[in-house]
Enzyme design. Structure first.
Site, PDB file in Angstrom:
ATOM      1  N   HIS A  36      39.260  36.328  43.458  1.00 36.82           N
ATOM      2  CA  HIS A  36      38.584  35.104  42.967  1.00 36.82           C
ATOM      3  C   HIS A  36      37.279  34.952  43.735  1.00 36.82           C
ATOM      4  O   HIS A  36      37.274  34.537  44.895  1.00 36.82           O
ATOM      5  CB  HIS A  36      39.486  33.878  43.192  1.00 36.82           C
ATOM      6  CG  HIS A  36      38.898  32.606  42.676  1.00 36.82           C
ATOM      7  ND1 HIS A  36      39.614  31.717  41.907  1.00 36.82           N
ATOM      8  CD2 HIS A  36      37.677  32.049  42.812  1.00 36.82           C
ATOM      9  CE1 HIS A  36      38.866  30.679  41.598  1.00 36.82           C
ATOM     10  NE2 HIS A  36      37.667  30.859  42.147  1.00 36.82           N
ATOM     11  N   HIS A  92      32.893  33.904  43.491  1.00 31.59           N
ATOM     12  CA  HIS A  92      31.692  33.411  42.800  1.00 31.59           C
ATOM     13  C   HIS A  92      30.485  34.163  43.342  1.00 31.59           C
ATOM     14  O   HIS A  92      30.177  34.072  44.534  1.00 31.59           O
ATOM     15  CB  HIS A  92      31.507  31.915  43.042  1.00 31.59           C
ATOM     16  CG  HIS A  92      32.646  31.093  42.519  1.00 31.59           C
ATOM     17  ND1 HIS A  92      32.653  30.535  41.265  1.00 31.59           N
ATOM     18  CD2 HIS A  92      33.850  30.770  43.072  1.00 31.59           C
ATOM     19  CE1 HIS A  92      33.790  29.895  41.064  1.00 31.59           C
ATOM     20  NE2 HIS A  92      34.544  30.024  42.152  1.00 31.59           N
ATOM     21  N   LYS A 148      39.442  32.674  32.166  1.00 25.29           N
ATOM     22  CA  LYS A 148      39.512  31.594  33.151  1.00 25.29           C
ATOM     23  C   LYS A 148      39.599  30.246  32.458  1.00 25.29           C
ATOM     24  O   LYS A 148      38.768  29.921  31.604  1.00 25.29           O
ATOM     25  CB  LYS A 148      38.241  31.674  34.013  1.00 25.29           C
ATOM     26  CG  LYS A 148      38.115  30.587  35.030  1.00 25.29           C
ATOM     27  CD  LYS A 148      38.999  30.831  36.214  1.00 25.29           C
ATOM     28  CE  LYS A 148      39.163  29.556  37.007  1.00 25.29           C
ATOM     29  NZ  LYS A 148      39.371  29.766  38.416  1.00 25.29           N
ATOM     30  N   HIS A 202      42.358  27.053  36.944  1.00 26.08           N
ATOM     31  CA  HIS A 202      41.987  26.039  37.940  1.00 26.08           C
ATOM     32  C   HIS A 202      42.934  24.871  37.714  1.00 26.08           C
ATOM     33  O   HIS A 202      42.774  24.109  36.762  1.00 26.08           O
ATOM     34  CB  HIS A 202      40.523  25.595  37.800  1.00 26.08           C
ATOM     35  CG  HIS A 202      40.148  24.549  38.800  1.00 26.08           C
ATOM     36  ND1 HIS A 202      39.321  24.801  39.871  1.00 26.08           N
ATOM     37  CD2 HIS A 202      40.543  23.264  38.942  1.00 26.08           C
ATOM     38  CE1 HIS A 202      39.209  23.696  40.607  1.00 26.08           C
ATOM     39  NE2 HIS A 202      39.948  22.750  40.059  1.00 26.08           N
ATOM     40  N   HIS A 205      43.598  29.533  43.701  1.00 24.46           N
ATOM     41  CA  HIS A 205      43.372  28.741  44.918  1.00 24.46           C
ATOM     42  C   HIS A 205      44.389  27.615  45.098  1.00 24.46           C
ATOM     43  O   HIS A 205      44.036  26.451  45.100  1.00 24.46           O
ATOM     44  CB  HIS A 205      41.942  28.202  44.981  1.00 24.46           C
ATOM     45  CG  HIS A 205      41.417  27.566  43.716  1.00 24.46           C
ATOM     46  ND1 HIS A 205      42.092  26.600  43.020  1.00 24.46           N
ATOM     47  CD2 HIS A 205      40.265  27.761  43.033  1.00 24.46           C
ATOM     48  CE1 HIS A 205      41.379  26.233  41.975  1.00 24.46           C
ATOM     49  NE2 HIS A 205      40.258  26.939  41.964  1.00 24.46           N
ATOM     50  N   ASP A 255      37.637  32.567  46.792  1.00 26.28           N
ATOM     51  CA  ASP A 255      36.891  31.459  46.190  1.00 26.28           C
ATOM     52  C   ASP A 255      35.588  31.239  46.946  1.00 26.28           C
ATOM     53  O   ASP A 255      35.080  30.112  47.016  1.00 26.28           O
ATOM     54  CB  ASP A 255      37.731  30.169  46.149  1.00 26.28           C
ATOM     55  CG  ASP A 255      37.212  29.191  45.095  1.00 26.28           C
ATOM     56  OD1 ASP A 255      36.272  29.538  44.359  1.00 26.28           O
ATOM     57  OD2 ASP A 255      37.754  28.076  45.029  1.00 26.28           O
TER      58      ASP A 255
HETATM   59  N1  OTD Z   1      35.573  25.312  43.947  1.00 28.72           N
HETATM   60  N2  OTD Z   1      33.273  25.323  44.205  1.00 28.72           N
HETATM   61  C1  OTD Z   1      33.105  26.197  43.177  1.00 28.72           C
HETATM   62  C2  OTD Z   1      34.176  26.672  42.512  1.00 28.72           C
HETATM   63  C3  OTD Z   1      35.491  26.465  43.104  1.00 28.72           C
HETATM   64  O1  OTD Z   1      37.249  25.628  41.821  1.00 28.72           O
HETATM   65  C4  OTD Z   1      36.617  26.610  42.167  1.00 28.72           C
HETATM   66  O2  OTD Z   1      36.875  27.743  41.778  1.00 28.72           O
HETATM   67  C5  OTD Z   1      31.750  26.606  42.840  1.00 28.72           C
HETATM   68  O3  OTD Z   1      30.841  26.205  43.566  1.00 28.72           O
HETATM   69  O4  OTD Z   1      31.578  27.377  41.869  1.00 28.72           O
HETATM   70  C6  OTD Z   1      34.491  24.859  44.558  1.00 28.72           C
HETATM   71  O5  OTD Z   1      34.607  24.004  45.436  1.00 28.72           O
HETATM   72 ZN    ZN Z   2      36.372  29.382  42.401  1.00 30.17          ZN
HETATM   73 ZN    ZN Z   3      38.719  26.559  40.637  1.00 28.51          ZN
END
Ligand code: OTD
Ligand code: ZN
Ligand code: ZN
Length: 367
Positions: free
Chosen positions: A33, A35, A119, A156, A194, A267
Site C-alpha cells: 500500500h 502513495h 481500491k 479503506h 491499514h 501507506d
Molecule cells: N491516509 N493520507 C493519504 C491516504 C491514506 O487512507 C489512506 O490510504 C494520502 O495522503 O493520500 C492518509 O492519511
Molecule cells: Zn493510503
Molecule cells: Zn486509506
C-alpha cells in the site's frame, strides 16, 4: 526506575554501549500500500521506495483518480520513467472504484497482469476520495466480476457518516459495511487496508482465506497520545487516525505473530511540509525511507525478528498469489541514527516519519 519523559515511558536514557553488529538477511520486501503521487513529488519519493522494496501496490488517489485500465497504464509508464535503474522496481497498479466503473474494463485490466487490485474508498473517507463510492448497490456488478476472476478489492475501511466519531469509524465500517458486503459477494477477495484497531484484528482473524489486511509502519509505533499530548504533531496525523495504545498493541501482536494473512502496507503518503504544518493540515505520514528500520525495531522489541520476513516479504505475495522476491536485503544493527533528513522536492521539503525513538537498524545494501 524508568524515568517518564513523555506520554509513554521510553527506555531510560543511557550511554549506548558499542553494539556488536547484528545482521538480519531477509527476502527483499514489498510494500502492499503506497502513495507515489505524480510529477515532481513522484520523482522525489520514488527512489526512497526503490532503495528497499522490489514491488509496491500503487494507490490510485491522484487528482483526477486512476479509474480506467488506460489511466493505470499511463500512470505505470510515468512511474517507470521516474524509477532509478531499469527493471529494479515493479509497480503493481490499482484502479479507483467509482459508481461508473465498468466491470469489463476491470476484467481487461486484471487480464493484462499489470493491474492487481481495485481500491474502494467510501466517498470522503481520506485524501482525494471525493470520487469514491456512496451507493454500494451501484458497484455490485463490478464486485461480482472481481469475485469471479479472483481480483482483490483493497478497502479503506472507515464510514464517513458525520455522526460517527472519527475514532470509531473503522469499527463501525466493519459491522455496517464490510461484513454485509462480504456476505453479499461470496468469493470476493478483500484486503482490509491499514487496519488500526483490535476490532479489525479480531475480524481478520475470524475471516477465511479470502480476507487479508495491511498494517502501516506508523500504526505499529504511535498511538493518539503521541499525536496529541504535549503539543499537536501534524506529521503523525493520518487517516485512519491513530488510536489508543491497546489498539496499537493488538496490531503489534498480530504483525509479530507471523499471522499469514497480514502484511506490510506502509501507506507512505507524502505531502509538502507546508501542507501538513498548516491550520488545516493534510492527512498522511511519509514513512518509506525509514520503514525497514522502524519495523526491525518493533519486531526486535517484540522478540520476533524471525517473523519480520513473513510480514514484510512473504505474506503479501502469498495473498496476492505472486512469488516472493528472490533477491534479499540485509539489515544491520548499530549506533542509532539521528532524525531522518527531509526529502527535497521541486516545490519544497517533505518530512520523513520520526517515531520519536532511536532507530538502531539500517539497510546495508540499499539500491
Ligand atoms: N491516509 N493520507 C493519504 C491516504 C491514506 O487512507 C489512506 O490510504 C494520502 O495522503 O493520500 C492518509 O492519511
Ligand atoms: Zn493510503
Ligand atoms: Zn486509506
Amino acid at each position: 526506575m524508568t524515568p517518564k519523559t513523555g506520554p509513554f515511558p521510553r527506555p531510560p536514557a543511557r550511554a549506548i554501549p558499542r553494539l556488536m553488529t547484528q545482521r538480519l538477511t531477509i527476502r527483499r520486501p514489498d510494500d502492499w500500500h503506497l502513495h507515489l503521487r505524480d510529477g515532481a513529488m513522484l520523482k522525489a519519493v520514488l527512489p526512497q521506495t526503490v532503495a528497499h522494496f522490489s514491488r509496491a501496490i500503487i494507490m490510485p488517489n491522484l487528482v483526477p483518480p486512476v479509474v480506467t485500465m488506460a489511466d493505470a497504464m499511463a500512470y505505470r509508464e510515468r512511474i517507470l520513467a521516474a524509477a532509478p535503474g531499469v527493471g529494479l522496481f515493479e509497480p503493481l497498479m490499482t484502479l479507483y472504484l467509482t459508481e461508473d466503473t465498468d466491470p469489463e474494463d476491470v476484467a481487461a485490466a486484471h487480464g493484462s497482469g499489470l493491474v492487481k487490485a481495485v481500491k474502494l474508498y467510501p466517498a470522503g473517507a481520506t485524501t482525494n476520495s471525493a470520487s469514491g463510492v456512496r451507493d454500494f448497490d451501484k458497484v455490485r456488478p463490478v464486485l461480482e466480476k472481481m469475485a469471479e476472476i479472483g481480483m482483490p478489492l483493497c478497502v479503506h475501511g472507515e464510514v464517513t457518516t458525520p455522526e460517527v466519531d472519527i475514532f470509531d469509524r473503522e469499527a463501525v465500517f466493519i459491522d455496517t459495511v464490510l461484513d454485509p458486503l462480504r456476505r453479499a459477494t461470496p468469493g470476493l477477495r478483500v484486503v482490509m487496508e491499514h487496519i488500526t484497531t483490535a476490532d479489525a484484528v479480531a475480524y481478520l482473524q475470524d475471516g477465511n482465506d479470502d480476507l487479508g489486511a495491511t498494517i502501516t509502519t506508523h500504526h505499529l509505533m504511535i498511538n493518539r497520545n503521541h499525536m496529541l499530548v504535549g503539543g499537536i504533531r501534524p506529521h503523525y496525523y493520518c487517516l485512519p487516525i491513530v488510536k489508543r495504545e491497546k489498539h496499537r498493541e493488538a496490531l503489534v501482536d498480530l504483525a509479530t505473530s507471523g499471522f499469514s494473512r497480514c502484511f506490510l502496507g506502509t501507506d507512505s503518503a507524502p505531502h509538502l511540509a507546508t501542507d501538513k504544518q498548516s491550520p488545516c493540515g493534510c492527512a498522511g505520514v511519509f514513512s518509506a525511507p525509514v520503514t525497514m528500520s522502524c519495523l526491525a525495531e518493533v519486531f526486535e522489541e517484540a522478540g520476533a525478528l524471525d517473523k519480520l520476513e513473513s510480514f514484510a516479504s512473504l505474506n503479501g505475495p502469498a495473498f496476492y498469489r505472486l512469488p516472493a522476491n528472490e533477491a534479499t536485503i540485509t539489515l544491520a544493527k548499530g549506533e542509532p541514527a539521528g532524525v531522518p533528513p527531509q526529502i527535497e522536492t521541486e516545490n519544497g521539503p517533505v518530512v520523513v516519519f520520526d517515531p520519536g525513538r532511536p532507530l538502531h537498524w539500517h539497510v546495508e545494501d540499499e539500491l
